[in-house]
Design a protein around this motif. Structure first.
Motif, PDB file in Angstrom:
ATOM      1  N   ILE A   1    -126.268  -1.340  10.918  1.00  0.00           N
ATOM      2  CA  ILE A   1    -126.186  -1.148   9.472  1.00  0.00           C
ATOM      3  C   ILE A   1    -126.180  -2.534   8.843  1.00  0.00           C
ATOM      4  CG2 ILE A   1    -124.791  -0.273   7.550  1.00  0.00           C
ATOM      5  CD1 ILE A   1    -123.559   1.731   9.525  1.00  0.00           C
ATOM      6  N   THR A   2    -127.055  -2.746   7.877  1.00  0.00           N
ATOM      7  CA  THR A   2    -127.041  -4.035   7.191  1.00  0.00           C
ATOM      8  C   THR A   2    -125.877  -4.064   6.210  1.00  0.00           C
ATOM      9  OG1 THR A   2    -128.465  -3.307   5.373  1.00  0.00           O
ATOM     10  CG2 THR A   2    -129.560  -4.247   7.340  1.00  0.00           C
ATOM     11  N   LEU A   3    -125.431  -5.255   5.902  1.00  0.00           N
ATOM     12  CA  LEU A   3    -124.358  -5.398   4.922  1.00  0.00           C
ATOM     13  C   LEU A   3    -124.796  -4.831   3.580  1.00  0.00           C
ATOM     14  CD1 LEU A   3    -121.513  -6.399   4.400  1.00  0.00           C
ATOM     15  CD2 LEU A   3    -122.466  -8.637   3.868  1.00  0.00           C
ATOM     16  N   THR A   4    -126.060  -5.010   3.231  1.00  0.00           N
ATOM     17  CA  THR A   4    -126.585  -4.461   1.980  1.00  0.00           C
ATOM     18  C   THR A   4    -126.443  -2.942   1.954  1.00  0.00           C
ATOM     19  OG1 THR A   4    -128.152  -6.288   1.773  1.00  0.00           O
ATOM     20  CG2 THR A   4    -128.633  -4.297   0.511  1.00  0.00           C
ATOM     21  N   ALA A   5    -126.815  -2.278   3.043  1.00  0.00           N
ATOM     22  CA  ALA A   5    -126.698  -0.818   3.108  1.00  0.00           C
ATOM     23  C   ALA A   5    -125.235  -0.381   3.056  1.00  0.00           C
ATOM     24  CB  ALA A   5    -127.368  -0.295   4.371  1.00  0.00           C
ATOM     25  N   PHE A   6    -124.368  -1.126   3.729  1.00  0.00           N
ATOM     26  CA  PHE A   6    -122.937  -0.811   3.709  1.00  0.00           C
ATOM     27  C   PHE A   6    -122.380  -0.934   2.296  1.00  0.00           C
ATOM     28  CE2 PHE A   6    -118.465  -2.196   4.307  1.00  0.00           C
ATOM     29  CZ  PHE A   6    -117.976  -1.015   4.829  1.00  0.00           C
ATOM     30  N   PHE A   7    -122.716  -2.011   1.586  1.00  0.00           N
ATOM     31  CA  PHE A   7    -122.266  -2.181   0.200  1.00  0.00           C
ATOM     32  C   PHE A   7    -122.800  -1.058  -0.693  1.00  0.00           C
ATOM     33  CE2 PHE A   7    -121.698  -7.083   0.475  1.00  0.00           C
ATOM     34  CZ  PHE A   7    -120.386  -6.924   0.861  1.00  0.00           C
ATOM     35  N   ARG A   8    -124.035  -0.671  -0.481  1.00  0.00           N
ATOM     36  CA  ARG A   8    -124.610   0.407  -1.293  1.00  0.00           C
ATOM     37  C   ARG A   8    -123.873   1.729  -1.080  1.00  0.00           C
ATOM     38  NH1 ARG A   8    -130.753  -1.460  -0.336  1.00  0.00           N
ATOM     39  NH2 ARG A   8    -130.874  -2.899  -2.093  1.00  0.00           N
ATOM     40  N   GLU A   9    -123.463   1.992   0.174  1.00  0.00           N
ATOM     41  CA  GLU A   9    -122.701   3.207   0.462  1.00  0.00           C
ATOM     42  C   GLU A   9    -121.374   3.202  -0.303  1.00  0.00           C
ATOM     43  OE1 GLU A   9    -120.364   5.366   4.163  1.00  0.00           O
ATOM     44  OE2 GLU A   9    -121.840   3.830   4.631  1.00  0.00           O
ATOM     45  N   ILE A  10    -120.696   2.070  -0.281  1.00  0.00           N
ATOM     46  CA  ILE A  10    -119.432   1.955  -0.999  1.00  0.00           C
ATOM     47  C   ILE A  10    -119.666   2.123  -2.498  1.00  0.00           C
ATOM     48  CG2 ILE A  10    -117.586   0.352  -1.659  1.00  0.00           C
ATOM     49  CD1 ILE A  10    -117.791  -0.807   1.201  1.00  0.00           C
ATOM     50  N   LYS A  11    -120.657   1.419  -3.016  1.00  0.00           N
ATOM     51  CA  LYS A  11    -120.932   1.481  -4.453  1.00  0.00           C
ATOM     52  C   LYS A  11    -121.285   2.898  -4.889  1.00  0.00           C
ATOM     53  CE  LYS A  11    -123.731  -0.403  -8.136  1.00  0.00           C
ATOM     54  NZ  LYS A  11    -125.116  -0.384  -8.505  1.00  0.00           N
ATOM     55  N   SER A  12    -122.130   3.588  -4.123  1.00  0.00           N
ATOM     56  CA  SER A  12    -122.550   4.929  -4.539  1.00  0.00           C
ATOM     57  C   SER A  12    -121.379   5.910  -4.552  1.00  0.00           C
ATOM     58  CB  SER A  12    -123.673   5.453  -3.643  1.00  0.00           C
ATOM     59  OG  SER A  12    -123.201   5.736  -2.356  1.00  0.00           O
ATOM     60  N   THR A  13    -120.390   5.680  -3.723  1.00  0.00           N
ATOM     61  CA  THR A  13    -119.195   6.538  -3.734  1.00  0.00           C
ATOM     62  C   THR A  13    -118.255   6.152  -4.868  1.00  0.00           C
ATOM     63  OG1 THR A  13    -119.325   6.877  -1.351  1.00  0.00           O
ATOM     64  CG2 THR A  13    -117.192   7.296  -2.402  1.00  0.00           C
ATOM     65  N   LEU A  14    -117.967   4.852  -4.980  1.00  0.00           N
ATOM     66  CA  LEU A  14    -116.960   4.415  -5.949  1.00  0.00           C
ATOM     67  C   LEU A  14    -117.427   4.487  -7.397  1.00  0.00           C
ATOM     68  CD1 LEU A  14    -115.206   1.443  -4.130  1.00  0.00           C
ATOM     69  CD2 LEU A  14    -114.717   3.905  -4.042  1.00  0.00           C
ATOM     70  N   GLU A  15    -118.721   4.412  -7.636  1.00  0.00           N
ATOM     71  CA  GLU A  15    -119.181   4.496  -9.021  1.00  0.00           C
ATOM     72  C   GLU A  15    -118.968   5.892  -9.591  1.00  0.00           C
ATOM     73  OE1 GLU A  15    -123.220   3.194  -9.027  1.00  0.00           O
ATOM     74  OE2 GLU A  15    -123.967   4.922  -7.933  1.00  0.00           O
ATOM     75  N   ASN A  16    -118.709   6.870  -8.715  1.00  0.00           N
ATOM     76  CA  ASN A  16    -118.440   8.234  -9.159  1.00  0.00           C
ATOM     77  C   ASN A  16    -116.947   8.548  -9.257  1.00  0.00           C
ATOM     78  OD1 ASN A  16    -121.220   8.995  -9.282  1.00  0.00           O
ATOM     79  ND2 ASN A  16    -121.223   9.085  -7.058  1.00  0.00           N
ATOM     80  N   ILE A  17    -116.119   7.551  -9.031  1.00  0.00           N
ATOM     81  CA  ILE A  17    -114.673   7.747  -9.120  1.00  0.00           C
ATOM     82  C   ILE A  17    -114.145   6.855 -10.239  1.00  0.00           C
ATOM     83  CG2 ILE A  17    -112.467   7.649  -7.894  1.00  0.00           C
ATOM     84  CD1 ILE A  17    -114.060   7.848  -5.258  1.00  0.00           C
TER      85      ILE A  17
ATOM     86  N   ALA B   1    -122.829  -1.599  14.494  1.00  0.00           N
ATOM     87  CA  ALA B   1    -122.832  -3.031  14.202  1.00  0.00           C
ATOM     88  C   ALA B   1    -123.211  -3.200  12.739  1.00  0.00           C
ATOM     89  CB  ALA B   1    -123.834  -3.762  15.099  1.00  0.00           C
ATOM     90  N   ILE B   2    -122.359  -3.902  11.985  1.00  0.00           N
ATOM     91  CA  ILE B   2    -122.661  -4.199  10.587  1.00  0.00           C
ATOM     92  C   ILE B   2    -122.960  -5.684  10.513  1.00  0.00           C
ATOM     93  CG2 ILE B   2    -121.802  -4.206   8.214  1.00  0.00           C
ATOM     94  CD1 ILE B   2    -120.047  -1.810   8.967  1.00  0.00           C
ATOM     95  N   LEU B   3    -124.201  -5.999  10.146  1.00  0.00           N
ATOM     96  CA  LEU B   3    -124.674  -7.380  10.158  1.00  0.00           C
ATOM     97  C   LEU B   3    -125.088  -7.812   8.758  1.00  0.00           C
ATOM     98  CD1 LEU B   3    -126.939  -7.186  13.329  1.00  0.00           C
ATOM     99  CD2 LEU B   3    -124.541  -7.837  13.200  1.00  0.00           C
ATOM    100  N   SER B   4    -124.697  -9.029   8.404  1.00  0.00           N
ATOM    101  CA  SER B   4    -125.025  -9.506   7.063  1.00  0.00           C
ATOM    102  C   SER B   4    -126.308 -10.317   7.016  1.00  0.00           C
ATOM    103  CB  SER B   4    -123.869 -10.326   6.497  1.00  0.00           C
ATOM    104  OG  SER B   4    -123.643 -11.467   7.292  1.00  0.00           O
TER     105      SER B   4
END
Length: 161
Positions: free
Chosen positions: A121-137, A97-100
Motif C-alpha cells: 500500500i502506498t502512503l498516498t493510498a493509505f492517506f486517501r483511505e483515512i481522508k475518505s473516512t474522516l471527511e464524513n465524520i 507493507a506501507i511504503l512512502s
C-alpha cells in the motif's frame, strides 16, 4: 500504543480506531549473538474476522531489489512468533507493507507482492483511505477521541480548511 515514528503511530491509531487490538514495536526471537532477532512494526488483530495483520512501514529510498529482500526477511522471520505475541484463535494472516517512496510503482508492485507475499500500500493510498473516512465524520458532532492524536488532528484539519 506508542510507536517509534509518526507513520507507525498513524497506522497503529488507524487500525485501533477501526476496532483492531494493536501492538507496536514488538521484539521477537533471540539473535545469533544475543539481542533480538527482529522487530515487528505493527501487529493488529481483528476479533470480528479473526485476522492478524502484520504491518511494516517504511519511508526508505532503497532500490526495489534491496527493499524486496528486506521485507521478505521482516515478514518471514516474524511469522514464527505470531502465536506467542498474539495468542488468539486466528484464521488468517495478512501481511501489509506501507511504503512512502518508490517509483516506478506499477512495474515493481507485482514483483514486490509476489516476492514478499505481502500487500503493498502506498502512503498516498493509505492517506486517501483515512481522508475518505474522516471527511464524513463531522468533528462538531462526532470528534475522533483525543487518544488518537494524529487522527483527530487530521479530522479537524479536513473540516477546518
Amino acid at each position: 500504543m506508542r510507536a517509534s515514528n509518526f507513520l507507525e503511530e498513524l497506522v497503529a491509531e488507524w487500525y485501533d480506531f477501526k476496532g483492531f487490538f494493536v501492538k507496536t514495536n514488538i521484539p521477537y526471537g533471540i539473535g545469533a549473538r544475543g539481542g533480538i532477532k527482529g522487530e515487528i512494526d505493527i501487529l493488529a488483530y481483528n476479533p470480528k474476522d479473526k485476522c492478524i495483520c502484520h504491518i511494516e512501514v517504511s519511508s526508505d529510498s532503497d532500490s526495489w531489489d534491496n527493499r524486496i529482500e528486506k521485507f521478505k526477511k521482516r515478514f518471514n522471520h516474524a511469522s514464527a512468533f505470531y502465536d506467542k505475541i498474539l495468542p488468539f484463535n486466528y484464521e488468517q494472516v495478512k501481511k501489509i507493507a506501507i511504503l512512502s517512496f518508490g517509483e516506478p510503482l506499477s512495474k515493481n508492485r507485482e514483483l514486490f507482492e509476489q516476492s514478499t507475499k505481502a500487500r503493498l500500500i502506498t502512503l498516498t493510498a493509505f492517506f486517501r483511505e483515512i481522508k475518505s473516512t474522516l471527511e464524513n465524520i463531522d468533528p462538531n458532532k462526532q470528534a475522533i477521541p483525543e487518544s488518537y492524536l494524529l487522527l483527530r488532528t487530521i479530522q479537524f484539519f479536513i473540516h477546518h480548511t
